[in-house]
Write a protein that holds these residues in place. Structure first.
Motif, PDB file in Angstrom:
ATOM      1  N   VAL A  79      15.001  46.982 118.545  1.00 56.83           N
ATOM      2  CA  VAL A  79      13.982  47.556 117.654  1.00 56.83           C
ATOM      3  C   VAL A  79      14.493  48.733 116.426  1.00 56.83           C
ATOM      4  CG1 VAL A  79      11.748  49.586 117.447  1.00 56.83           C
ATOM      5  CG2 VAL A  79      11.980  46.912 119.768  1.00 56.83           C
TER       6      VAL A  79
ATOM      7  N   LYS B 258      12.805  49.611 113.802  1.00 55.55           N
ATOM      8  CA  LYS B 258      12.037  50.764 112.979  1.00 55.55           C
ATOM      9  C   LYS B 258      12.369  51.797 112.960  1.00 55.55           C
ATOM     10  CE  LYS B 258       9.199  52.182 117.347  1.00 55.55           C
ATOM     11  NZ  LYS B 258       7.834  52.490 117.405  1.00 55.55           N
TER      12      LYS B 258
ATOM     13  N   TYR C  67      15.908  54.446 114.613  1.00 53.97           N
ATOM     14  CA  TYR C  67      15.565  55.395 115.557  1.00 53.97           C
ATOM     15  C   TYR C  67      16.657  56.786 114.833  1.00 53.97           C
ATOM     16  CZ  TYR C  67      12.823  53.176 119.342  1.00 53.97           C
ATOM     17  OH  TYR C  67      12.008  52.482 120.108  1.00 53.97           O
TER      18      TYR C  67
ATOM     19  N   LEU D 141       5.702  45.110 114.292  1.00 52.25           N
ATOM     20  CA  LEU D 141       4.855  45.543 115.826  1.00 52.25           C
ATOM     21  C   LEU D 141       3.824  45.358 115.760  1.00 52.25           C
ATOM     22  CD1 LEU D 141       7.617  47.391 116.914  1.00 52.25           C
ATOM     23  CD2 LEU D 141       7.227  45.129 118.268  1.00 52.25           C
TER      24      LEU D 141
ATOM     25  N   LYS E  16      -1.134  40.835 120.318  1.00 46.35           N
ATOM     26  CA  LYS E  16      -1.590  42.117 120.935  1.00 46.35           C
ATOM     27  C   LYS E  16      -2.364  42.316 121.918  1.00 46.35           C
ATOM     28  CE  LYS E  16       1.599  45.998 120.705  1.00 46.35           C
ATOM     29  NZ  LYS E  16       2.521  46.729 120.554  1.00 46.35           N
TER      30      LYS E  16
ATOM     31  N   ARG F  74      -4.149  52.016 121.972  1.00 45.14           N
ATOM     32  CA  ARG F  74      -3.479  52.695 120.806  1.00 45.14           C
ATOM     33  C   ARG F  74      -3.932  50.997 119.246  1.00 45.14           C
ATOM     34  NH1 ARG F  74       3.286  53.649 119.485  1.00 45.14           N
ATOM     35  NH2 ARG F  74       3.090  51.380 120.133  1.00 45.14           N
TER      36      ARG F  74
ATOM     37  N   HIS G  12       1.949  46.972 125.483  1.00 41.46           N
ATOM     38  CA  HIS G  12       3.056  47.399 125.307  1.00 41.46           C
ATOM     39  C   HIS G  12       2.672  48.809 126.647  1.00 41.46           C
ATOM     40  CE1 HIS G  12       5.685  50.007 123.477  1.00 41.46           C
ATOM     41  NE2 HIS G  12       5.297  50.772 122.854  1.00 41.46           N
TER      42      HIS G  12
ATOM     43  N   ASN H 218       9.225  46.950 127.478  1.00 46.87           N
ATOM     44  CA  ASN H 218      10.554  48.641 126.797  1.00 46.87           C
ATOM     45  C   ASN H 218      11.855  48.784 127.053  1.00 46.87           C
ATOM     46  OD1 ASN H 218       9.326  49.611 128.409  1.00 46.87           O
ATOM     47  ND2 ASN H 218       8.207  50.925 126.984  1.00 46.87           N
ATOM     48  N   SER H 219      12.210  49.589 126.402  1.00 46.61           N
ATOM     49  CA  SER H 219      13.709  49.193 127.454  1.00 46.61           C
ATOM     50  C   SER H 219      13.683  50.254 129.330  1.00 46.61           C
ATOM     51  CB  SER H 219      14.302  51.155 126.690  1.00 46.61           C
ATOM     52  OG  SER H 219      15.062  50.107 125.350  1.00 46.61           O
TER      53      SER H 219
ATOM     54  N   ARG I   4      11.470  44.221 124.364  1.00 46.84           N
ATOM     55  CA  ARG I   4      11.926  44.795 123.317  1.00 46.84           C
ATOM     56  C   ARG I   4      12.418  45.706 123.217  1.00 46.84           C
ATOM     57  NH1 ARG I   4       5.910  43.871 123.585  1.00 46.84           N
ATOM     58  NH2 ARG I   4       6.232  45.628 124.483  1.00 46.84           N
ATOM     59  N   LEU I   5      14.376  46.244 122.829  1.00 47.17           N
ATOM     60  CA  LEU I   5      14.630  47.619 123.181  1.00 47.17           C
ATOM     61  C   LEU I   5      15.398  48.204 122.314  1.00 47.17           C
ATOM     62  CD1 LEU I   5      16.888  48.122 125.057  1.00 47.17           C
ATOM     63  CD2 LEU I   5      18.553  46.697 123.797  1.00 47.17           C
ATOM     64  N   GLY I   6      14.711  49.330 122.945  1.00 47.10           N
ATOM     65  CA  GLY I   6      14.750  50.377 121.472  1.00 47.10           C
ATOM     66  C   GLY I   6      15.717  51.599 121.939  1.00 47.10           C
ATOM     67  N   ILE I   7      15.533  52.774 122.583  1.00 43.65           N
ATOM     68  CA  ILE I   7      16.324  53.753 122.645  1.00 43.65           C
ATOM     69  C   ILE I   7      17.349  53.308 123.483  1.00 43.65           C
ATOM     70  CG2 ILE I   7      14.755  54.586 124.486  1.00 43.65           C
ATOM     71  CD1 ILE I   7      15.548  57.011 122.419  1.00 43.65           C
TER      72      ILE I   7
ATOM     73  N   TYR J  42      13.020  60.405 121.507  1.00 46.01           N
ATOM     74  CA  TYR J  42      12.948  59.945 120.081  1.00 46.01           C
ATOM     75  C   TYR J  42      13.105  61.049 119.064  1.00 46.01           C
ATOM     76  CZ  TYR J  42      11.716  56.088 123.929  1.00 46.01           C
ATOM     77  OH  TYR J  42      12.127  55.278 125.327  1.00 46.01           O
TER      78      TYR J  42
HETATM   79  C1  LIG Z   1       5.263  47.738 120.432  1.00 47.91           C
HETATM   80  C2  LIG Z   1       7.195  48.782 120.651  1.00 47.91           C
HETATM   81  N1  LIG Z   1       7.545  48.293 121.010  1.00 47.91           N
HETATM   82  C3  LIG Z   1       8.941  48.034 121.631  1.00 47.91           C
HETATM   83  C4  LIG Z   1       9.249  49.864 121.571  1.00 47.91           C
HETATM   84  C5  LIG Z   1      10.434  49.842 122.081  1.00 47.91           C
HETATM   85  O1  LIG Z   1      10.698  50.986 123.001  1.00 47.91           O
HETATM   86  P1  LIG Z   1      11.679  51.952 123.397  1.00 47.91           P
HETATM   87  O2  LIG Z   1      12.432  52.104 122.435  1.00 47.91           O
HETATM   88  O3  LIG Z   1      11.121  52.274 124.160  1.00 47.91           O
HETATM   89  O4  LIG Z   1      12.257  50.767 123.732  1.00 47.91           O
HETATM   90  C6  LIG Z   1       8.121  50.691 121.071  1.00 47.91           C
HETATM   91  C7  LIG Z   1       8.311  51.841 120.871  1.00 47.91           C
HETATM   92  O5  LIG Z   1       7.601  52.975 119.635  1.00 47.91           O
HETATM   93  C8  LIG Z   1       7.321  50.246 120.500  1.00 47.91           C
HETATM   94  O6  LIG Z   1       6.699  51.012 119.767  1.00 47.91           O
END
Ligand SMILES: Cc1ncc(COP(=O)(O)O)c(C=O)c1O
Length: 370
Positions: A31, A33, A37, A81, A128, A135, A164, A204-205, A220-223, A354
């Motif tokens: 991720v 976006k 980050y 997303l 989704k 949301r 999510h 998510n993470s 879906r790997l973000g933080i 974040y």
């Molecule tokens: C739809 C969706 N998926 C995945 C993520 C990634 O989340 P994280 O950063 O907690 O891994 C986000 C982040 O806000 C998100 O909005």
């Protein structure tokens, strides 16, 4: 030296590889976006792909366009997303990556995409479901009907099902189990209605790190990719922070007892005090009330409190007479044996890591290292 965000690409690679190993057969979607980050979307995406991520995710269509030159040669899919406004999609359409995927959550969203895609190649979409975040997402009872519609539209193709998690970063919160149950029920209903979403994703993470039941086909790997724990309740051992911000002392002065520092005269010296100025301010993401909140920076390996209001371009620190103009200042990261972590700053400011990361301003140059 100007203020710089040093992005440790080896740390990003390590974090992606660690989670890829942890989730086994599930794909890793990086991720990126909000400019990765705050780390730089293109640089992070490149490293993440090399380290085993096979998908990228963004929030907006323009963010997807920015990734096209990287994603297309790598053959990587890019997922948007959430549904986006028609005008945004229309403006971005011609520049989107060739393996673009969209989240769909409404009938009108599906119809808009279908008309934009025609008569070109079919566009894979991911439905989704709103399992409790409230949301975006289709109501669980309407998910199969939306899947029917997607399958009936000539330019769309159903590829994925996703949702999510709202509290995956709170291990003791049983709402996650409720969301997992709702999601699994929608998946079962969809399959029995004859649909076969190839890529099911929920994690998510926090889910990737701690909830195997959420891994499905992709996480879906973000933080965590950036080396920061989603919350203090999630074990981040093994993750390596990717961002370090440094600056340098631009001025030093002795302030007499009874004198104040900065706008509004919010801080007074109760004794003669050496004050150092750092050329980084709230326009760069250092919150104006950081001093009041107890945020510190490192100079000479020692913690130095921020004093007075942070100004747009400059911040003042309480130091001692060992500090001179030109000394390195660490805003985020380690210096000597101490560290100012993103989690610490977030905690002191009453926010989440974040927000600290994505607030790092555009004036701070990103320098990929390692
Ligand atoms: C739809 C969706 N998926 C995945 C993520 C990634 O989340 P994280 O950063 O907690 O891994 C986000 C982040 O806000 C998100 O909005």
């Amino acid at each position: 030296m100007t203020t710089t965000a040093h992005i440790d690409t080896a740390a990003v690679a390590h974090n992606v590889a660690m989670i890829r190993d942890h989730v086994g057969d599930s794909l890793v979607c990086a991720v990126v976006k909000a400019d990765g980050y705050g780390h730089g979307a293109i640089g992070v995406a490149r490293v993440a792909i090399e380290a085993g991520a096979s998908w990228l995710a963004v929030a907006t269509a323009p963010e997807a366009v920015e990734l096209a030159s990287l994603a297309d040669p790598a053959g990587v899919a890019v997922l948007v997303l959430s549904e986006r406004p028609d005008s945004e999609l229309r403006a971005a359409w011609a520049g989107l990556p060739s393996r673009i995927r969209f989240v769909v959550a409404t009938e009108s969203g599906a119809r808009t995409l279908d008309s934009l895609a025609a008569p070109g190649p079919t566009v894979p979409v991911h439905i989704k479901v709103d399992t409790g975040m409230h949301r975006v997402g289709v109501d669980p009872v309407d998910a199969s009907t939306l899947a029917d519609l997607v399958e009936s539209l000539p330019s769309l193709q159903l590829e994925g099902l996703c949702s999510h998690l709202a509290v995956a970063d709170e291990p003791s919160n049983d709402f996650t189990a409720i969301q997992i149950r709702r999601f699994d029920r929608v998946l079962a209903d969809m399959v029995s209605a004859g649909h076969d979403p190839a890529i099911v994703h929920l994690a998510n993470s926090a889910g990737a790190l701690t909830l195997p039941a959420t891994h499905h086909d992709m996480v879906r790997l973000g933080i965590a990719m950036y080396g920061v724990a989603p919350s203090a309740m999630i074990d981040s051992s093994g993750l390596r922070p990717a961002m370090r911000i440094t600056s340098e002392v631009s001025a030093v002065r002795l302030v007499e007892a009874g004198e104040s520092v900065s706008y509004g005269r919010r801080w007074y010296a109760d004794r003669p005090t050496v004050v150092a100025t750092v050329p980084v301010g709230y326009a760069d993401g250092i919150r104006r009330d950081s001093g009041m909140a107890g945020v510190e920076m490192l100079v000479g390996g020692v913690r130095r409190p921020i004093i007075g209001a942070v100004t747009m371009d400059q911040t003042m620190l309480m130091v001692d007479d060992s500090v001179v103009v030109g000394d390195e200042v660490t805003v985020i990261g380690s210096q000597g044996s101490d560290e100012i972590s993103v989690a610490e700053i977030a905690e002191r400011l009453g926010t989440i890591p974040y927000e600290v990361l994505v607030s790092v301003g555009a004036r701070i140059g990103r320098r990929m290292v390692g």
